[in-house]
Every structure is written in structure tokens, then in C-alpha cells.
Design a protein around this motif. Structure first.
Motif, short mmCIF file in Angstrom:
data_model
loop_
_atom_site.label_atom_id
_atom_site.label_comp_id
_atom_site.label_asym_id
_atom_site.label_seq_id
_atom_site.Cartn_x
_atom_site.Cartn_y
_atom_site.Cartn_z
N GLU A 39 0.82 -1.21 0.00
CA GLU A 39 0.00 0.00 0.00
C GLU A 39 0.85 1.26 0.00
OE1 GLU A 39 -3.88 -1.92 2.35
OE2 GLU A 39 -2.52 -0.54 3.39
N GLU A 40 1.96 1.25 0.74
CA GLU A 40 2.82 2.43 0.78
C GLU A 40 3.59 2.61 -0.54
OE1 GLU A 40 2.83 4.82 2.94
OE2 GLU A 40 1.37 3.80 4.21
N VAL A 54 2.34 1.84 -3.46
CA VAL A 54 1.33 2.43 -4.35
C VAL A 54 1.18 3.91 -4.05
CG1 VAL A 54 -1.11 2.41 -5.00
CG2 VAL A 54 0.08 0.25 -4.64
N ARG A 55 1.11 4.27 -2.76
CA ARG A 55 0.97 5.67 -2.38
C ARG A 55 2.18 6.50 -2.86
NH1 ARG A 55 -0.28 4.84 2.51
NH2 ARG A 55 -2.51 5.06 2.27
N GLU A 101 -0.84 6.33 -6.21
CA GLU A 101 -2.12 5.69 -5.88
C GLU A 101 -2.99 5.39 -7.10
OE1 GLU A 101 -4.02 6.40 -2.03
OE2 GLU A 101 -2.87 8.24 -1.92
N THR A 102 -3.47 6.40 -7.82
CA THR A 102 -4.38 6.13 -8.94
C THR A 102 -3.71 6.49 -10.26
OG1 THR A 102 -5.33 8.35 -8.68
CG2 THR A 102 -6.46 6.53 -7.58
N ARG A 110 7.45 10.70 -8.66
CA ARG A 110 6.20 11.30 -8.17
C ARG A 110 6.41 11.98 -6.82
NH1 ARG A 110 0.58 11.07 -9.33
NH2 ARG A 110 -0.38 12.48 -7.84
N TYR A 169 0.20 2.24 -14.10
CA TYR A 169 -0.72 1.97 -13.01
C TYR A 169 0.11 1.74 -11.74
CZ TYR A 169 -4.41 1.09 -16.47
OH TYR A 169 -5.33 1.22 -17.48
N PRO A 170 0.07 2.65 -10.75
CA PRO A 170 0.88 2.47 -9.55
C PRO A 170 0.64 1.13 -8.84
CG PRO A 170 0.00 4.69 -9.62
CD PRO A 170 -0.66 3.93 -10.73
N ASP A 171 -0.63 0.69 -8.77
CA ASP A 171 -0.92 -0.56 -8.06
C ASP A 171 -0.35 -1.77 -8.80
OD1 ASP A 171 -2.72 -0.13 -10.13
OD2 ASP A 171 -4.39 -1.14 -9.12
#
Length: 448
Positions: free
Chosen positions: A81-82, A84-85, A89-90, A264, A287-289
Motif C-alpha cells: 500500500e505504501e 502504491v501511495r 495511488e491512482t 512522483r 498503473y501504480p498498483d
């Protein structure tokens, strides 16, 4: 991919976390120290790593985590999750004007970053989405850049506007927009000049273009192979010019890849696209995820599916399924399957997108090795490819000579092919009843 070494190191850390039934705060801190070292070795910016580790540690050392039944999995979840952040994120799309209104995109970057190629790749993507792009050659200092843009424009079937090297980039940009207005193009992409390094003259020229042309999006192209230099370049361009987004090239190389994780966080600007190869189709939306999933060795099945949908002919896939069921799969089909796999980026790229298939950094899959197999099949007559049973020893010698390989290579390929055909028929029988009820079992690259 650029993150192979990082992926391998992180997987080793996570393996240790999973192996422990309970975790102590010391266990988590020790694991995160290893994660920190792995990120720094991947050339991720030091400040970015520091903030990342702090965020994960704060979440991962609480009582709820340490006393949970699967603390190791929870820590890994927080790392994901971090990540991706950190990367945004999106996913973010290019902001285009509606309908026939003209969107003007200015591409900028240093010489050698792959800017001209990236420009054509983006134009090709926009055309696939129903847009009518026009490429404008604003690099008046390198005639080869104009020629390269025209060649790539032809390949993606996008028109190129050029006034040669005798006019200023500002005049060419304005004339290009006017040309688009008269010819029904609704996206104009300006390919500007690069330099070997950031200099005032280049920046002033880009600023003049922005002042004299209504630019909707300014995209910076940076080379992932340059690591932290890419991040520094992005910061400088954004400070002096104002960048809306980044295109990261050469992410398929065996570099450390830290630029993708840092840009980013340092610039606040999103990565729109990543270049994953030299072909003009080798450009992916970022896509970050999905990228975090690849980095952690969890695969990227969604991107793989999208590649398959874009490259694989459904009608041919259905025909192939019927052949496999009846064990009528021949060398012509085998050759076609290899071509489909190449279109999707080759075996190594496909494996990197499958969960649990991350390859050790010291193990390389040489997609060029498949060329030997292709050469053997191309040395067969059409009759031999269609009916491999007729290939006798004298035919094998002729095929080996034609392909420039030892006859043992021909024997090995034919044996493996026959074994594969038998296995496919057996699987077809085993899955037929059960597969139909559940929507059917599909072999990769045109299965059932």
C-alpha cells in the motif's frame, strides 16, 4: 524488468516474515532495514526511502498487527500500500479536450532519453482510442530527428508536419497547430529539441514555445537507466518549465529502476506512461498498483490480459482450441503461437507478469533463443509442418542443414512437440465436461 533484483531481495525478506508464526517489533524493524537497503540499492531517492520506511513502520508495529494470526502478510500488505501511495495511488490519463477541440501536447527531455520514439508511441496509442493526432517536428538542430519522427509516424500511420530546419521552433509549433485545424486533427504533439544536459538556451526555447502556443499538456520524457539523474532532471524541468506529467522510458532494461519510485514523490507530477521495449507498441499506461504488484513479485495479470486482448485474434484462438481438442495442432500452429507471444513482449515479459513467476536476477530468459526453433520450423516444407509424422531421418538432415543446427536439435524439437500434443489432448479430455460448466478452460495463447 528494471526491478528484477529489487523483487528478488524483497521476496527473500517477505519469506522470512511469513515463516514466523508471531512477529516482535524487533522482527519488523529488522525486516524493514533490509527493505530499506534493497530500495537504496535500487537507486530510490534517500528521502523517499526514509519517508516510506517510517510510514510502513508506524503501521506495522501496532499491537493489532503483531498479535494478529497473519502478521507477516499484514506487513507485506502495508509495504504494498505504501509503494502504491509513493507512486501516486491512482493512474492518471492525459487530459484531452472534448470532441474536435485541439489538444496541444509538448514533449520535452534530454537527448537520448527516447523522446522522439515516445512521441510516436503516444500518437499511436491516441489513434487507437479514436483520436486524430498530428506529429510536429520542432527539433531544427538534428535533421535526423525530423527523419526519425517521419519514419515512426509512418509506422503508426500518423501524419507528420515539418518545415525543415530553416524556421524557428516557435513558428513551426504555431504553423503545426494551424495545419491541424485545417486538416481535422484534434491532437497536436510537438517533438521539441533535446540537449545532452539541461541548459538555459534549451529551457528558454521551450518557454517561448509555451508562451506563443496554447499548450495543454507538457510531458517530460526521462530515461529510467539514468537512475537518480532522471529524478534530478525531472525536478529541474518542472521547476523551470512546469511539467504536467512524465513518460519513463527503458523500464524494460536491467537497471535498478529507482526513478519510477522516486519521481512522483520528488516532483509531485504523475507518470503517465512507461516504455517497456523498443517496438512502437511497447508503451504502457502507468498503473501504480500494478507496478507495486510487479515489484513485490505478485505479478500483473491485468496488464497481461490487456496485452492478450489487444494482440490475440479471438477467431484464430477458437480455431486453435478445436485443433488442440482433436490433437490436430501442427507446426504451423506452433509457429503462430510463437508469433503471438512475441507480440505480447516475449516469454520473459509474460512470465514477469504472472504471480509467483518472478525470476532470480541472475537467471535470464533469452527470447532470441526461440529464433533457433523458428529457423527449424521455417526449414520444413508446408507438408512437413502440417503432418510432422512424415519427417523421416533424411528429411531431418535436410531440415537441420537448412536451419544451420545439429540434427539432434531437430530431433529434440519434434519429440517435445509430440509430447506437448499428447499432453494437450489428455488435458482436453480431463477438462471437457467440467470446463464447459464453468465457462471453459483456456490454454494460454489460444487455448480451449
Amino acid at each position: 524488468m528494471a526491478f528484477d533484483s529489487l523483487t528478488e531481495k524483497l521476496q527473500n525478506v517477505f519469506k522470512g516474515l511469513r515463516s514466523k508464526g508471531r512477529l516482535t517489533e524487533a522482527d519488523v524493524k529488522a525486516a524493514l532495514r533490509e527493505v530499506k537497503m534493497a530500495l537504496l540499492e535500487a537507486d530510490v531517492n534517500f528521502k523517499v526511502v526514509k519517508n516510506f520506511i517510517k510510514a510502513v513502520q508506524e503501521r506495522a508495529t501496532g499491537e493489532d498487527v503483531l498479535n494478529s494470526l497473519t502478521p507477516g502478510q499484514t506487513v507485506i500488505k502495508y509495504v504494498n500500500e505504501e509503494l502504491v501511495r509513493m507512486m501516486g495511488e491512482t493512474p492518471e490519463e492525459l487530459k484531452l479536450r472534448p470532441g474536435n477541440e485541439i489538444t496541444v501536447i509538448m514533449m520535452c527531455g534530454l537527448q537520448g532519453a527516447g523522446k522522439t520514439t515516445a512521441t510516436a508511441k503516444i500518437a499511436g496509442k491516441l489513434k487507437q482510442k479514436g483520436r486524430r493526432p498530428l506529429l510536429v517536428a520542432c527539433d531544427i538542430y538534428r535533421p535526423a530527428a525530423i527523419e526519425q519522427l517521419q519514419i515512426n509516424g509512418d509506422k503508426v500511420e500518423v501524419p507528420v508536419f515539418s518545415m525543415g530546419t530553416g524556421h524557428s521552433p516557435v513558428d513551426i509549433a504555431r504553423a503545426g497547430v494551424e495545419h491541424a485545424r485545417k486538416n481535422g486533427n484534434n491532437v497536436v504533439i510537438l517533438d521539441t529539441a533535446g540537449r545532452l544536459h539541461v541548459d538555459e538556451e534549451m529551457m528558454e526555447e521551450l518557454v517561448r514555445i509555451k508562451e506563443n502556443t496554447e499548450i495543454d499538456q507538457t510531458l517530460l520524457v526521462v530515461d529510467a537507466m539514468t537512475g537518480q539523474d532522471a529524478v534530478n532532471v525531472a525536478g529541474t524541468f518542472h521547476e523551470k518549465l512546469g511539467v504536467d506529467g512524465v513518460v519513463l522510458t527503458k523500464l524494460d532494461s536491467d537497471t535498478r529502476g529507482g526513478a519510477a519510485l522516486s519521481i512522483r514523490a520528488i516532483t509531485g507530477r504523475p507518470i503517465y506512461y512507461v516504455g517497456m521495449g523498443e517496438k512502437l507498441s511497447d508503451l504502457e499506461q502507468f498503473y501504480p498498483d500494478r507496478m507495486a504488484s510487479r515489484i513485490l513479485g505478485m505479478g500483473d495479470v491485468l496488464t497481461l490480459i490487456e496485452k492478450a486482448e489487444a494482440e490475440i485474434d479471438e477467431e484464430k484462438a477458437a480455431q486453435m482450441a478445436k485443433k488442440i481438442k482433436k490433437a490436430e495442432f501442427d507446426f504451423n500452429d506452433f509457429l503462430e503461437q510463437m508469433q503471438q507471444m512475441k507480440k505480447m513482449g516475449g516469454l520473459s515479459q509474460i512470465l514477469s507478469m504472472l504471480p509467483g513467476m518472478g525470476l532470480p536476477s541472475d537467471l535470464e530468459i533469452d527470447d532470441d533463443a526461440l529464433k533457433g526453433t523458428e529457423a527449424i520450423i521455417y526449414s520444413m516444407t508446408l507438408e512437413e509442418r502440417t503432418n510432422p509424422a512424415i519427417i523421416n531421418p533424411s528429411r531431418k538432415r535436410r531440415i537441420a542443414d537448412g536451419a544451420g543446427v545439429d540434427i539432434s536439435e531437430v530431433n529434440r524439437l519434434i519429440k517435445q512437440f509430440e509430447q506437448s500434443r499428447k499432453m494437450m489432448k489428455q488435458m482436453s479430455g480431463m477438462m471437457s465436461g467440467r470446463g464447459r460448466r464453468k465457462g471453459g478452460f483456456r490454454f494460454p495463447f489460444g487455448g480451449m
